[in-house]
Design a protein around this motif. Structure first.
Motif, PDB file in Angstrom:
ATOM      1  N   ALA A 291       0.836  -1.204   0.000  1.00 37.74           N
ATOM      2  CA  ALA A 291       0.000   0.000   0.000  1.00 37.74           C
ATOM      3  C   ALA A 291       0.871   1.254   0.000  1.00 37.74           C
ATOM      4  O   ALA A 291       0.603   2.217  -0.743  1.00 37.74           O
ATOM      5  N   ASP A 292       1.912   1.261   0.806  1.00 38.14           N
ATOM      6  CA  ASP A 292       2.802   2.421   0.861  1.00 38.14           C
ATOM      7  C   ASP A 292       3.526   2.626  -0.465  1.00 38.14           C
ATOM      8  O   ASP A 292       3.715   3.762  -0.917  1.00 38.14           O
ATOM      9  N   GLN A 293       3.933   1.530  -1.106  1.00 38.85           N
ATOM     10  CA  GLN A 293       4.624   1.643  -2.385  1.00 38.85           C
ATOM     11  C   GLN A 293       3.694   2.146  -3.487  1.00 38.85           C
ATOM     12  O   GLN A 293       4.102   2.968  -4.322  1.00 38.85           O
ATOM     13  N   LEU A 294       2.451   1.671  -3.481  1.00 38.39           N
ATOM     14  CA  LEU A 294       1.480   2.148  -4.467  1.00 38.39           C
ATOM     15  C   LEU A 294       1.212   3.636  -4.275  1.00 38.39           C
ATOM     16  O   LEU A 294       1.151   4.395  -5.251  1.00 38.39           O
ATOM     17  N   GLN A 295       1.039   4.060  -3.035  1.00 32.93           N
ATOM     18  CA  GLN A 295       0.795   5.479  -2.770  1.00 32.93           C
ATOM     19  C   GLN A 295       1.959   6.335  -3.244  1.00 32.93           C
ATOM     20  O   GLN A 295       1.762   7.381  -3.872  1.00 32.93           O
ATOM     21  N   SER A 296       3.168   5.912  -2.924  1.00 33.54           N
ATOM     22  CA  SER A 296       4.340   6.690  -3.316  1.00 33.54           C
ATOM     23  C   SER A 296       4.434   6.813  -4.831  1.00 33.54           C
ATOM     24  O   SER A 296       4.823   7.861  -5.363  1.00 33.54           O
ATOM     25  N   PHE A 297       4.035   5.749  -5.542  1.00 34.44           N
ATOM     26  CA  PHE A 297       4.059   5.808  -6.997  1.00 34.44           C
ATOM     27  C   PHE A 297       2.937   6.677  -7.544  1.00 34.44           C
ATOM     28  O   PHE A 297       3.161   7.557  -8.391  1.00 34.44           O
ATOM     29  N   LEU A 298       1.714   6.445  -7.081  1.00 37.03           N
ATOM     30  CA  LEU A 298       0.572   7.179  -7.627  1.00 37.03           C
ATOM     31  C   LEU A 298       0.652   8.675  -7.324  1.00 37.03           C
ATOM     32  O   LEU A 298       0.237   9.505  -8.129  1.00 37.03           O
ATOM     33  N   GLU A 299       1.194   9.026  -6.158  1.00 32.25           N
ATOM     34  CA  GLU A 299       1.225  10.427  -5.747  1.00 32.25           C
ATOM     35  C   GLU A 299       2.499  11.147  -6.171  1.00 32.25           C
ATOM     36  O   GLU A 299       2.495  12.367  -6.352  1.00 32.25           O
ATOM     37  N   ASN A 300       3.616  10.390  -6.330  1.00 34.71           N
ATOM     38  CA  ASN A 300       4.889  11.045  -6.631  1.00 34.71           C
ATOM     39  C   ASN A 300       5.699  10.362  -7.727  1.00 34.71           C
ATOM     40  O   ASN A 300       6.765  10.853  -8.088  1.00 34.71           O
ATOM     41  N   GLY A 301       5.208   9.222  -8.238  1.00 35.40           N
ATOM     42  CA  GLY A 301       5.930   8.544  -9.301  1.00 35.40           C
ATOM     43  C   GLY A 301       7.118   7.726  -8.840  1.00 35.40           C
ATOM     44  O   GLY A 301       7.821   7.136  -9.665  1.00 35.40           O
ATOM     45  N   ASN A 302       7.376   7.683  -7.530  1.00 36.28           N
ATOM     46  CA  ASN A 302       8.532   6.949  -7.021  1.00 36.28           C
ATOM     47  C   ASN A 302       8.307   5.445  -7.113  1.00 36.28           C
ATOM     48  O   ASN A 302       7.181   4.965  -6.978  1.00 36.28           O
ATOM     49  N   ILE A 303       9.396   4.726  -7.317  1.00 28.65           N
ATOM     50  CA  ILE A 303       9.311   3.266  -7.474  1.00 28.65           C
ATOM     51  C   ILE A 303      10.271   2.582  -6.515  1.00 28.65           C
ATOM     52  O   ILE A 303      11.467   2.877  -6.502  1.00 28.65           O
ATOM     53  N   LYS A 304       9.703   1.669  -5.710  1.00 26.21           N
ATOM     54  CA  LYS A 304      10.498   0.838  -4.804  1.00 26.21           C
ATOM     55  C   LYS A 304       9.909  -0.565  -4.811  1.00 26.21           C
ATOM     56  O   LYS A 304       8.700  -0.731  -4.739  1.00 26.21           O
ATOM     57  N   ASN A 305      10.774  -1.552  -4.890  1.00 29.91           N
ATOM     58  CA  ASN A 305      10.360  -2.961  -4.892  1.00 29.91           C
ATOM     59  C   ASN A 305       9.431  -3.284  -6.060  1.00 29.91           C
ATOM     60  O   ASN A 305       8.384  -3.895  -5.893  1.00 29.91           O
ATOM     61  N   SER A 306       9.846  -2.882  -7.240  1.00 28.61           N
ATOM     62  CA  SER A 306       9.146  -3.284  -8.459  1.00 28.61           C
ATOM     63  C   SER A 306       9.936  -4.410  -9.106  1.00 28.61           C
ATOM     64  O   SER A 306      11.170  -4.382  -9.124  1.00 28.61           O
ATOM     65  N   VAL A 307       9.218  -5.396  -9.635  1.00 31.72           N
ATOM     66  CA  VAL A 307       9.894  -6.530 -10.265  1.00 31.72           C
ATOM     67  C   VAL A 307      10.224  -6.267 -11.731  1.00 31.72           C
ATOM     68  O   VAL A 307      10.938  -7.060 -12.348  1.00 31.72           O
ATOM     69  N   ASN A 308       9.704  -5.173 -12.284  1.00 39.27           N
ATOM     70  CA  ASN A 308       9.938  -4.924 -13.706  1.00 39.27           C
ATOM     71  C   ASN A 308      10.403  -3.507 -14.029  1.00 39.27           C
ATOM     72  O   ASN A 308      10.740  -3.223 -15.179  1.00 39.27           O
ATOM     73  N   PHE A 309      10.429  -2.614 -13.047  1.00 32.80           N
ATOM     74  CA  PHE A 309      10.874  -1.244 -13.265  1.00 32.80           C
ATOM     75  C   PHE A 309      12.062  -0.941 -12.350  1.00 32.80           C
ATOM     76  O   PHE A 309      12.182  -1.539 -11.270  1.00 32.80           O
ATOM     77  N   PRO A 310      12.924   0.000 -12.746  1.00 33.86           N
ATOM     78  CA  PRO A 310      14.068   0.333 -11.896  1.00 33.86           C
ATOM     79  C   PRO A 310      13.635   1.104 -10.651  1.00 33.86           C
ATOM     80  O   PRO A 310      12.668   1.879 -10.685  1.00 33.86           O
ATOM     81  N   ALA A 311      14.338   0.878  -9.552  1.00 34.22           N
ATOM     82  CA  ALA A 311      14.095   1.667  -8.344  1.00 34.22           C
ATOM     83  C   ALA A 311      14.395   3.126  -8.660  1.00 34.22           C
ATOM     84  O   ALA A 311      15.464   3.462  -9.164  1.00 34.22           O
ATOM     85  N   THR A 312      13.427   3.994  -8.385  1.00 33.91           N
ATOM     86  CA  THR A 312      13.554   5.407  -8.737  1.00 33.91           C
ATOM     87  C   THR A 312      12.944   6.259  -7.632  1.00 33.91           C
ATOM     88  O   THR A 312      11.761   6.098  -7.306  1.00 33.91           O
TER      89      THR A 312
END
Length: 390
Positions: A291-312
Motif C-alpha cells: 500500500a505504501d509503495q502504491l501510494q508513493s508511486f501514484l502520488e509522486n511517481g517513485n518506485i520501490k520494490n518493483s519486479v519490472n521497473f528500476p528503483a527510482t
C-alpha cells in the motif's frame, strides 16, 4: 480521486494506509488506477486502459502478467521480506517434523481414544514411544538455496540452533551478501551443497534458470538421507524426480508447501496446504508495504520494490509539476523529451532517469504544467510508452 481495486482479502491494516480523502478502495471498480492483490491470477486481458500500477501483497508475482505490464509501462510491485519471518518459522517446523516422530506420534496418541484408564494409557505410551524416536537438528548441516530476505533469516536461525549452514545463490546481491551471517559457508554450485547437506531449504523465485532446479540430475549428487524443504514455489522442484529419489531411498523426506496428487498419503512426505506466509502478521506486513509503495508511486511517481521497473526515488520539489515517463531503454529519447520541454520554454527544476533491462523510467519536475500539445508530442516520440502528469 485515485482508485484502487482489490482482489482477495487484503489486510485491513494495509487498506487503512489509503486516505479516505484521496482514495477510493473497493473490489468493484471499473476504471482503477491500481490493482492490489494476493493470489488472484491476472491475465493480460484483465488490465484496463486506466491501470497505472499493480501491487502484489507477497513476494512472488507469477500470478501477474509481468511482461504485458512492462510493455504497457505498468510497474508491478511486491513485498520482498514482509513475510520472511513467517516462512522462516515454518521451515523450522518442517525440519523438526521431518526428523522427530511428531506426526506419527500424535496420530498414535489419538488412536488410543477408546482407553479410559489413564495409568494403563501411560504404561502403553511408555512402552510404544521407542517407535517414534527421532534425531536432533543440532550439529546437522542445513543447505540454503537462495540467500535473499527469507534465505538469510533461515540461515541465521539454523546457526542459532547449533546447525552448520552452507549456502548457494548464483545471483547473490550486494545487499543480500551484507545481510548474510558470516558463519554461512558459500558453496560454488548446487551439487556441492546437496552432497554436503542433511537438510536443504529452497528460497528462490520461479525463473527459467530455477524451474525444475531440483531434478534427477541434481539429486544424483545428494547426500543419502537428505531432507528437502520447499516453501518457495512448486515449479522449482521436479516432483517426479523427488518421488523417484524417495522410492530409491536416496532422500529421506520431502517437506513441501505445494502438494500434488502423487505426494499424498506417503510416510516420507509432509505436505502442507500453501501456508508459508499464512500468518496475520505476514499478511499485515505485506499489505502495508505494498500500500505504501502504491501510494508513493501514484502520488509522486517513485518506485520501490518493483519486479519490472528500476528503483527510482526523487524528492518532490515544491511548486512543481512532475512528469513520470516510461520508455524503451534506447538512446536519445530523454534528450528528445528535454528538447521538447525547452522548445516550449518549460524549465526543468529537477530530474532522475533510471533503466532496467529494456525499460527506462524518468521523473522530471518542471516549473510549469506543459500544454496538452507538448504532452502529446512527448507521447508520439518513438519509444515512449506512457506519460503521467502528477
Amino acid at each position: 480521486m485515485l482508485k484502487v481495486r482489490t482482489y482477495n482479502a487484503i489486510s485491513v491494516k494495509g487498506l487503512e494506509r489509503f486516505s479516505l480523502d484521496s482514495y477510493e478502495v473497493a473490489s468493484e471498480i471499473n476504471t482503477p488506477d491500481a490493482f492490489m492483490l494476493r493470489s488472484h491470477v491476472l491475465s493480460e486481458d484483465d488490465l484496463p486502459a486506466s491501470l497505472r500500477a499493480i501491487g502484489r501483497a507477497g513476494a512472488g508475482t507469477n500470478n501477474v502478467p509481468v511482461a504485458a505490464c512492462t510493455a504497457r509501462g505498468i510497474p508491478v510491485f511486491n513485498a520482498p521480506g514482509a513475510n520472511a519471518n513467517a516462512v522462516k518459522e515454518l521451515v523450522l517446523t518442517g525440519m523438526l517434523l521431518s526428523c522427530r516422530g511428531i506426526v506419527n506420534g500424535i496420530a498414535y496418541a489419538n488412536s488410543l481414544s477408546d482407553m479410559t484408564d489413564s495409568k494403563e494409557m501411560a504404561k502403553k505410551l511408555e512402552a510404544e514411544k521407542k517407535r517414534f524416536k527421532g534425531e536432533e537438528i543440532k550439529g546437522k548441516t542445513l543447505g540454503v538455496v537462495g540467500l535473499g530476505a527469507i534465505g538469510s533469516l533461515v540461515a541465521e536461525m539454523a546457526l542459532q540452533l547449533g546447525m552448520n549452514v552452507v549456502g548457494y545463490d548464483p545471483a547473490l546481491s550486494v545487499e543480500a551478501a551484507w545481510r548474510l551471517p558470516s558463519d554461512v559457508q558459500r558453496m560454488d554450485n548446487l551439487s556441492s551443497l546437496l552432497g554436503k547437506s542433511d537438510f536443504v531449504s529452497l528460497h528462490l523465485p520461479v525463473l527459467e534458470a530455477t524451474r525444475n532446479l531440483i531434478n534427477r540430475d541434481t539429486l544424483a549428487s545428494a547426500k543419502k538421507g537428505l531432507r528437502i524443504l520447499n516453501f518457495a514455489r512448486e515449479q522449482i522442484v521436479d516432483t517426479a524426480s523427488v518421488v523417484e529419489a524417495l522410492d530409491a531411498g536416496k532422500i529421506d523426506r520431502y517437506i513441501t508447501d505445494f502438494p500434488t496428487p502423487e505426494l499424498i498419503n506417503r510416510d516420507d512426505v509432509i505436505p502442507m496446504p500453501h501456508i508459508g506466509a499464512s500468518t496475520g502478521e505476514a499478511e499485515d506486513n505485506c499489505a502495508i508495504m505494498v500500500a505504501d509503495q502504491l501510494q508513493s508511486f501514484l502520488e509522486n511517481g517513485n518506485i520501490k520494490n518493483s519486479v519490472n521497473f528500476p528503483a527510482t526515488q526523487l524528492d518532490r520539489t515544491p511548486d512543481t509539476v512532475r512528469l513520470a515517463i516510461a520508455n524503451n531503454n534506447v538512446p536519445k529519447i530523454l534528450s528528445s523529451i528535454l528538447a521538447l520541454l525547452a522548445d516550449s520554454e518549460i524549465n526543468v527544476v529537477d530530474m532522475i532517469n533510471k533503466s532496467r533491462a529494456d525499460i527506462a523510467y524518468s521523473l522530471i519536475d518542471v516549473d510549469t504544467k506543459p500544454e496538452d500539445s507538448v504532452l502529446e508530442a512527448i507521447m508520439t516520440l518513438d519509444g515512449v510508452i506512457n506519460l503521467n502528469v502528477i
